[in-house]
Design an enzyme around this catalytic site. Structure first.
Site, short mmCIF file in Angstrom:
data_model
loop_
_atom_site.label_atom_id
_atom_site.label_comp_id
_atom_site.label_asym_id
_atom_site.label_seq_id
_atom_site.Cartn_x
_atom_site.Cartn_y
_atom_site.Cartn_z
N ILE A 33 0.83 -1.22 0.00
CA ILE A 33 0.00 0.00 0.00
C ILE A 33 0.86 1.27 0.00
O ILE A 33 0.39 2.34 -0.42
CB ILE A 33 -0.95 -0.03 1.22
N ASN A 89 11.59 -8.66 7.11
CA ASN A 89 11.86 -7.92 8.34
C ASN A 89 11.37 -8.77 9.51
O ASN A 89 10.22 -9.21 9.50
CB ASN A 89 11.13 -6.57 8.35
N HIS A 102 5.88 -11.83 5.82
CA HIS A 102 5.76 -11.41 4.42
C HIS A 102 7.15 -11.20 3.85
O HIS A 102 8.04 -10.68 4.51
CB HIS A 102 4.91 -10.13 4.30
N HIS A 104 9.17 -9.19 1.14
CA HIS A 104 9.11 -8.01 0.27
C HIS A 104 9.87 -8.31 -1.03
O HIS A 104 11.02 -8.74 -0.99
CB HIS A 104 9.80 -6.81 0.93
#
Ligand code: 5GP
Ligand code: ZN
Length: 116
Positions: A33, A89, A102, A104
């Site tokens: 987002i 992360n 997640h 990236h």
């Protein structure tokens, strides 16, 4: 296995909209987002696993599959040869803000090393 208070589980369940780049029975990939590069996609497992610390040997295939999904997306988007960055992360010092693991996928500009 979906967690009621987890933002990414709510995206998986379709309760929060996302711009989905890829989905199958094991993973979903959607556009970040707040993109930090021209291409910024998050690849998540459909299973709720909070951080990379929570992966065990039973998740080895899933972890590999997430990385291969990122690789395929990079190829499809035409950035594989120029280069891209894959990043997990984990927890506070790495700046993790969403506690559903997640990966990236960042591409479309040069990235410095070491990262900030
Ligand atoms: P982290 O800092 O935890 O590694 O990354 C979380 C990422 O999720 C951030 O890059 C952030 O912009 C993204 N993000 C947070 N909320 C949403 C959302 O509602 N939808 C999408 N598509 N991305 C989000
Ligand atoms: Zn979740």
């Amino acid at each position: 296995m979906s967690e009621h208070n987890c933002l990414f589980c709510q995206i998986l369940d379709g309760h929060i909209p996302a711009n989905i780049a890829y989905e199958d029975e094991r993973v979903m990939a959607f556009h970040d987002i707040a993109p930090q590069a021209p291409i910024h996609i998050l690849i998540i497992p459909k299973q709720h696993i909070a951080t990379i610390n929570d992966f065990t040997e039973e998740h080895q295939d899933l972890l590999g599959y997430m990385i291969l999904t990122a690789q395929k997306l990079a190829q499809e988007l035409g950035v594989a040869e120029d280069g891209y960055r894959l990043n997990f992360n984990c927890n506070r010092l790495a700046g993790q803000t969403v506690f559903h693991t997640h990966l990236h996928l960042l591409a479309g500009r040069p990235f410095s090393w070491p990262p900030g």
